[in-house]
Design a protein around this motif. Structure first.
Motif, PDB file in Angstrom:
ATOM      1  N   UNK A  16       0.842  -1.199   0.000  1.00  0.00           N
ATOM      2  CA  UNK A  16       0.000   0.000   0.000  1.00  0.00           C
ATOM      3  C   UNK A  16       0.878   1.250   0.000  1.00  0.00           C
ATOM      4  N   UNK A  17       0.528   2.192  -0.878  1.00  0.00           N
ATOM      5  CA  UNK A  17       1.306   3.428  -1.063  1.00  0.00           C
ATOM      6  C   UNK A  17       0.381   4.621  -0.867  1.00  0.00           C
ATOM      7  N   UNK A  18       0.899   5.661  -0.186  1.00  0.00           N
ATOM      8  CA  UNK A  18       0.110   6.890  -0.064  1.00  0.00           C
ATOM      9  C   UNK A  18       1.030   8.100  -0.038  1.00  0.00           C
ATOM     10  N   UNK A  19       0.431   9.258  -0.329  1.00  0.00           N
ATOM     11  CA  UNK A  19       1.170  10.525  -0.329  1.00  0.00           C
ATOM     12  C   UNK A  19       0.521  11.457   0.685  1.00  0.00           C
ATOM     13  N   UNK A 234       5.238  -6.890   1.602  1.00  0.00           N
ATOM     14  CA  UNK A 234       3.896  -6.461   1.169  1.00  0.00           C
ATOM     15  C   UNK A 234       3.306  -5.544   2.242  1.00  0.00           C
ATOM     16  N   UNK A 235       4.046  -4.488   2.525  1.00  0.00           N
ATOM     17  CA  UNK A 235       3.682  -3.607   3.630  1.00  0.00           C
ATOM     18  C   UNK A 235       3.084  -2.287   3.170  1.00  0.00           C
ATOM     19  N   UNK A 236       3.539  -1.211   3.823  1.00  0.00           N
ATOM     20  CA  UNK A 236       2.977   0.125   3.617  1.00  0.00           C
ATOM     21  C   UNK A 236       4.116   1.114   3.419  1.00  0.00           C
ATOM     22  N   UNK A 237       3.946   2.047   2.456  1.00  0.00           N
ATOM     23  CA  UNK A 237       4.925   3.136   2.294  1.00  0.00           C
ATOM     24  C   UNK A 237       4.163   4.451   2.143  1.00  0.00           C
ATOM     25  N   UNK A 238       4.438   5.389   3.054  1.00  0.00           N
ATOM     26  CA  UNK A 238       3.805   6.715   3.007  1.00  0.00           C
ATOM     27  C   UNK A 238       4.874   7.765   2.740  1.00  0.00           C
ATOM     28  N   UNK A 239       4.787   8.432   1.586  1.00  0.00           N
ATOM     29  CA  UNK A 239       5.715   9.523   1.260  1.00  0.00           C
ATOM     30  C   UNK A 239       5.154  10.812   1.856  1.00  0.00           C
ATOM     31  N   UNK A 282      -7.536   5.868   4.451  1.00  0.00           N
ATOM     32  CA  UNK A 282      -8.001   4.516   4.131  1.00  0.00           C
ATOM     33  C   UNK A 282      -6.987   3.478   4.607  1.00  0.00           C
ATOM     34  N   UNK A 283      -5.714   3.746   4.353  1.00  0.00           N
ATOM     35  CA  UNK A 283      -4.699   2.757   4.731  1.00  0.00           C
ATOM     36  C   UNK A 283      -4.616   2.624   6.248  1.00  0.00           C
ATOM     37  N   UNK A 285      -6.770   3.274   8.560  1.00  0.00           N
ATOM     38  CA  UNK A 285      -7.935   2.698   9.247  1.00  0.00           C
ATOM     39  C   UNK A 285      -8.271   1.286   8.799  1.00  0.00           C
ATOM     40  N   UNK A 286      -7.911   0.908   7.565  1.00  0.00           N
ATOM     41  CA  UNK A 286      -8.394  -0.373   7.052  1.00  0.00           C
ATOM     42  C   UNK A 286      -7.300  -1.412   6.794  1.00  0.00           C
ATOM     43  N   UNK A 287      -6.044  -0.972   6.797  1.00  0.00           N
ATOM     44  CA  UNK A 287      -4.979  -1.885   6.404  1.00  0.00           C
ATOM     45  C   UNK A 287      -4.900  -3.117   7.308  1.00  0.00           C
ATOM     46  N   UNK A 288      -4.522  -4.236   6.670  1.00  0.00           N
ATOM     47  CA  UNK A 288      -4.263  -5.447   7.447  1.00  0.00           C
ATOM     48  C   UNK A 288      -2.770  -5.657   7.636  1.00  0.00           C
ATOM     49  N   UNK A 289      -1.960  -4.715   7.086  1.00  0.00           N
ATOM     50  CA  UNK A 289      -0.482  -4.800   7.272  1.00  0.00           C
ATOM     51  C   UNK A 289      -0.150  -4.101   8.575  1.00  0.00           C
ATOM     52  N   UNK A 290      -0.479  -4.776   9.664  1.00  0.00           N
ATOM     53  CA  UNK A 290      -0.479  -4.138  10.976  1.00  0.00           C
ATOM     54  C   UNK A 290       0.464  -4.884  11.913  1.00  0.00           C
ATOM     55  N   UNK A 291       1.182  -4.130  12.751  1.00  0.00           N
ATOM     56  CA  UNK A 291       1.865  -4.769  13.885  1.00  0.00           C
ATOM     57  C   UNK A 291       1.319  -4.168  15.164  1.00  0.00           C
TER      58      UNK A 291
END
Ligand SMILES: [Zn+2]
Length: 291
Positions: A16-19, A234-239, A282-283, A285-291
């Motif tokens: 998942x990618x977001x800006x 298969x994680x998350x990247x927020x720029x 969205x990421x 609140x809804x992501x399943x790539x959670x620790x």
């Protein structure tokens, strides 16, 4: 031909990618936002951290002629921007997040590291922006990326998530088993020599989404390494950037400008079918790539 991040892969198998962009306020012109994000938002949403009542202190987002006046500037006094943001939200180009209340404090302390009325500021600032811009807010981004226990408590009480990370010293409860579970997970990731934090952090009463700064002091290589590390799990990247800084040169002689660094990361996101581009809200609140 460019390969788009379309539905080739199921969502749960894609990074998942977001800006995130900080500092939209009364001082922002629609032209400045369009120059920064007009092209970019053709590919995916940009989540704007907006200041409801910017105090004209010393932040670089405040134009020089206002700097140090300490006057207060409500967003609604810039009607051209309000219309632009409302349209952008309706089109799905922009998400609105809350970025402090005044942003700048006369004592020069980051706004959400202390003070007495932070709960009220989060509640009032959120309602003001939601009513003015016709949207729901899910994320709070603290000014100067600085938060303390009182600030985090205000965010949690409002039911919001945090753009950025607090940590045990800045507000995570030391009495919560979740805090320590997240802390242990991040520690073993770093001990293994891995870079970045490519997950959403679930602290039980709220979630946090780490940002990867794209600024004059960042390097493209470092952010690309963090992006690769997010892809590997298969994680998350927020720029995370500032629209007013995209034209600035890097402080490193061998690096492209801030805007070019962001463009490179965006190109990698949109040309990779393993990546899905979503809003910060969205990421987180809804992501399943959670620790
Ligand atoms: Zn800011």
């Amino acid at each position: 031909m460019l390969r788009l991040s379309n539905n080739e892969q199921p969502l749960e198998q894609r990074t998942q990618f977001c800006v995130r962009d900080d500092d939209t306020s009364f001082f922002t012109t629609p032209d400045a936002l369009e120059l920064a994000y007009g092209e970019i938002t053709k590919w995916g949403p940009v989540s704007l951290a907006v200041v409801p009542f910017h105090r004209a202190g010393t932040s670089k987002g405040v134009p020089e002629r206002f700097r140090g006046r300490w006057s207060i500037h409500p967003l609604h006094e810039n009607q051209a921007l309000v219309s632009h943001l409302r349209l952008g939200v309706a089109q799905g180009r922009f998400e609105i997040m809350l970025h402090g209340y005044y942003h700048d404090e006369m004592n020069h302390r980051p706004e959400f590291t202390g003070g007495e009325d932070l709960i009220q500021r989060v509640s009032d600032g959120r309602k003001y922006l939601e009513d003015l811009l016709g949207t729901a807010i899910r994320v709070f981004v603290p000014p100067r990326n600085a938060i303390g226990p009182k600030g985090l408590r205000a965010v949690v009480l409002a039911g919001l998530h945090l753009g950025g990370t607090a940590g045990l010293r800045k507000g995570w409860s030391p009495f919560s088993t979740r805090s320590w579970a997240v802390w242990r997970c991040l520690r073993s990731w770093r001990k293994a020599g891995r870079v970045g934090t490519p997950w959403i952090l679930d602290l039980g009463d709220h979630r946090e989404i780490p940002g990867n700064a794209v600024t004059p002091s960042s390097t493209l290589q470092q952010n690309e390494a963090i992006f690769q590390s997010a892809l590997s799990v298969t994680g998350v990247f927020c720029a995370a950037a500032h629209y007013w800084e995209l034209g600035s040169p890097s402080i490193h002689a061998d690096q492209p400008t801030v805007g070019e660094q962001l463009q490179c990361l965006i190109y990698q996101a949109r040309s990779n079918p393993q990546v899905v581009w979503q809003s910060v809200g969205q990421i987180v609140s809804e992501s399943k790539r959670v620790v």
